[in-house]
Design an enzyme around this catalytic site. Structure first.
Site, PDB file in Angstrom:
ATOM      1  N   CYS A   1       0.763  -1.069   0.099  1.00 49.36           N
ATOM      2  CA  CYS A   1      -0.071  -0.003   0.055  1.00 49.36           C
ATOM      3  C   CYS A   1       0.923   1.243  -0.106  1.00 49.36           C
ATOM      4  O   CYS A   1       2.102   1.046   0.039  1.00 49.36           O
ATOM      5  CB  CYS A   1      -1.066   0.227   1.226  1.00 49.36           C
ATOM      6  SG  CYS A   1      -1.914  -1.314   1.521  1.00 49.36           S
TER       7      CYS A   1
ATOM      8  N   LEU B   1      -3.492  -1.965  -1.591  1.00 51.21           N
ATOM      9  CA  LEU B   1      -3.620  -3.205  -2.202  1.00 51.21           C
ATOM     10  C   LEU B   1      -4.359  -4.122  -1.214  1.00 51.21           C
ATOM     11  O   LEU B   1      -3.864  -4.516  -0.376  1.00 51.21           O
ATOM     12  CB  LEU B   1      -2.022  -3.799  -2.547  1.00 51.21           C
ATOM     13  CG  LEU B   1      -2.300  -5.148  -3.200  1.00 51.21           C
ATOM     14  CD1 LEU B   1      -2.745  -5.079  -4.839  1.00 51.21           C
ATOM     15  CD2 LEU B   1      -0.685  -5.710  -3.426  1.00 51.21           C
ATOM     16  N   ALA B   2      -5.343  -4.491  -1.566  1.00 53.50           N
ATOM     17  CA  ALA B   2      -6.548  -5.266  -0.595  1.00 53.50           C
ATOM     18  C   ALA B   2      -5.982  -6.707  -0.630  1.00 53.50           C
ATOM     19  O   ALA B   2      -6.015  -7.562  -1.517  1.00 53.50           O
ATOM     20  CB  ALA B   2      -7.894  -4.907  -0.982  1.00 53.50           C
TER      21      ALA B   2
ATOM     22  N   ASN C   1       0.859   0.890   5.756  1.00 54.35           N
ATOM     23  CA  ASN C   1       1.385  -0.005   4.904  1.00 54.35           C
ATOM     24  C   ASN C   1       2.252  -1.116   5.414  1.00 54.35           C
ATOM     25  O   ASN C   1       3.217  -0.868   6.228  1.00 54.35           O
ATOM     26  CB  ASN C   1       2.251   0.933   3.919  1.00 54.35           C
ATOM     27  CG  ASN C   1       2.999   0.008   2.933  1.00 54.35           C
ATOM     28  OD1 ASN C   1       2.446  -1.017   2.299  1.00 54.35           O
ATOM     29  ND2 ASN C   1       4.187   0.289   2.865  1.00 54.35           N
TER      30      ASN C   1
ATOM     31  N   ASP D   1      -5.851  -6.701   9.672  1.00 48.41           N
ATOM     32  CA  ASP D   1      -4.691  -6.192  10.512  1.00 48.41           C
ATOM     33  C   ASP D   1      -4.462  -4.839  10.943  1.00 48.41           C
ATOM     34  O   ASP D   1      -3.869  -4.345  11.697  1.00 48.41           O
ATOM     35  CB  ASP D   1      -3.476  -6.849   9.893  1.00 48.41           C
ATOM     36  CG  ASP D   1      -3.108  -6.625   8.667  1.00 48.41           C
ATOM     37  OD1 ASP D   1      -3.796  -5.829   7.928  1.00 48.41           O
ATOM     38  OD2 ASP D   1      -1.649  -6.519   8.519  1.00 48.41           O
TER      39      ASP D   1
END
Length: 429
Positions: free
Chosen positions: A2, A51-52, A77, A102
């Site tokens: 991310c 970014l999943a 990130n 998380d």
């Protein structure tokens, strides 16, 4: 992967700076193609590109919670590999979670333990938390510095981001380098001195450091250090210990809500990781995807070197037969590699490892068609002595880092007036 970026300002109302924040955010779209979000408040503005991987729907950022009369907003990130353990511990102490990601576990860990939360984290991360009432920004980076986090102190404020290019969008961050930046580029590249950002006013949060920006002051400190100690285990215990650590690391990194695969170069590191990952996938009744890269006419033109004495495909095919996974080949040609050099430098922000970078960029583009997450053996050579110089008696006798054997050659590219101001050998040492 991310992207995070943001700014704090003591005098401006940052709610009026959405266009600037969006410009900074756009530079990080490669890092987070799936989702994006922003946070605006009078003194702090933050942005995220995602970014999943875990809890795709509910894990959006920036994420906010309120507890004990304070409101906390995070941009993050990274990955926490002990999410389940931390979640259980926090739940036992009364925390109620709204998601399975998380990010929320990390944010609630900060709410619960404050700055000491980083000592609890097993993972790779760079994150920032804004405390609304206290008007302070907490920053942290993982122990080894896998995830990047750059910053610049500006008049009456502070700017941060996952990449240098995000900071350079801010009008108060000058696009300037000095002799230190030149030395970093020409003498140290593609490495960098820890904490340096090459550009004159840009720095990087050092690995295993955290701290606050508040009332116009930045205070960072180390929360962990690597210590050398005598190795007292016998060979059998050492082998068992290493096996346990590597196996645990692979299993923890296989937790994903999206497709996952592995790089497979045929070397010891990627072969080991692919084998362990394959075991995990088989236990779950799933099929592992493995990925390899080759070059057009490599079988005709490959020439062995000290760095690479043999070509990869023979070993890749042996592992492909052994694993029985779904294997994917990417074949790259020279014109495409040359063209991708520009995009690779843009992605890295700084000059890198030339065709190694463009190869990796093109390879990852192909991998992304099949999986979102891929495990690789990057940096295993440093840990396990994989590079030839670890076994080269001549290089081992020389004081200094074994990569840095071309300082005299590199110095030739400095302008005389710059070379006169830099003691190249002393700088590299």
């Amino acid at each position: 992967m991310c992207g995070i970026t943001g700014m704090v300002h003591l005098e401006q109302d940052l709610r009026q700076q959405e266009l600037l924040l969006r410009k900074m955010q756009r530079t990080l779209q490669r890092r987070g193609p799936d989702q994006e979000g922003i946070f605006l408040s009078p003194q702090c503005a933050m942005a995220h590109t995602r970014l999943a991987v875990i809890d795709v729907e509910k894990g959006r950022q920036p994420m906010e919670v309120t507890a004990g009369g304070e409101t906390y907003t995070i941009v993050y990130n990274g990955e926490l590999y002990n999410t389940a353990e931390l979640r259980t511990q926090l739940e036992q102490e009364g925390t109620v979670f709204q998601t399975h990601c998380d990010t929320e576990v990390l944010l609630q860990s900060y709410v619960h333990w404050g700055p000491r939360c980083v000592e609890q984290c097993n993972g790779i991360f760079a994150f920032a938390v804004w405390e609304h009432g206290a008007r302070r920004l907490f920053l942290a980076r993982d122990r080894i510095g896998v995830k990047p986090l750059f910053y610049a102190e500006i008049p009456n404020g502070f700017v941060f981001g996952s990449e240098i290019k995000a900071l350079l969008q801010h009008p108060d961050v000058p696009h300037e380098i000095d002799k230190t930046g030149i030395a970093e580029l020409l003498l140290m590249g593609p490495g960098r001195t820890a904490g340096g950002g090459v550009f004159r006013t840009i720095r990087e949060v050092k690995p295993a450091h955290c701290g606050y920006y508040m009332q116009g002051q930045l205070h960072l400190h180390p929360y962990w250090e690597l210590h050398a100690a005598e190795h007292t285990e016998n060979f059998a215990d050492t082998a068992a210990h290493v096996r346990e650590l590597v196996t645990d690391a692979v299993r923890r990194q296989m937790i994903s809500d999206v497709p996952i695969g592995t790089f497979l170069s045929g070397g010891l590191d990627s072969s080991l990781l692919s084998s362990l990952a394959n075991q995990v996938m088989q236990e779950q009744g799933r099929e592992l995807h493995t990925f390899s890269v080759d070059y057009q006419d490599n079988d005709r033109y490959f020439q062995k070197s000290h760095f690479q004495p043999t070509s990869d495909p023979t070993y890749i095919r042996a592992m492909e037969r052994y694993l029985g996974c779904r294997h994917h080949w990417t074949v790259l040609d020279t014109p495409a590699l040359a063209e991708a050099l520009y995009a690779a430098v843009d992605a890295r922000d700084l000059p890198g490892m030339v065709d190694v970078d463009s190869s990796l960029l093109l390879f990852c583009r192909e991998i992304r068609q099949e999986v979102t997450v891929a495990l690789s053996g990057e940096c295993a050579d440093e840990l396990f002595g994989g590079y030839p110089w670890y076994r080269d008696a001549d290089i081992r006798r020389i004081n200094g880092f074994p990569w840095a054997q071309s300082t005299a050659y590199r110095t030739q590219f400095l302008l005389p007036e710059i070379a006169a101001e830099i003691d190249a050998q002393a700088y590299v040492q």
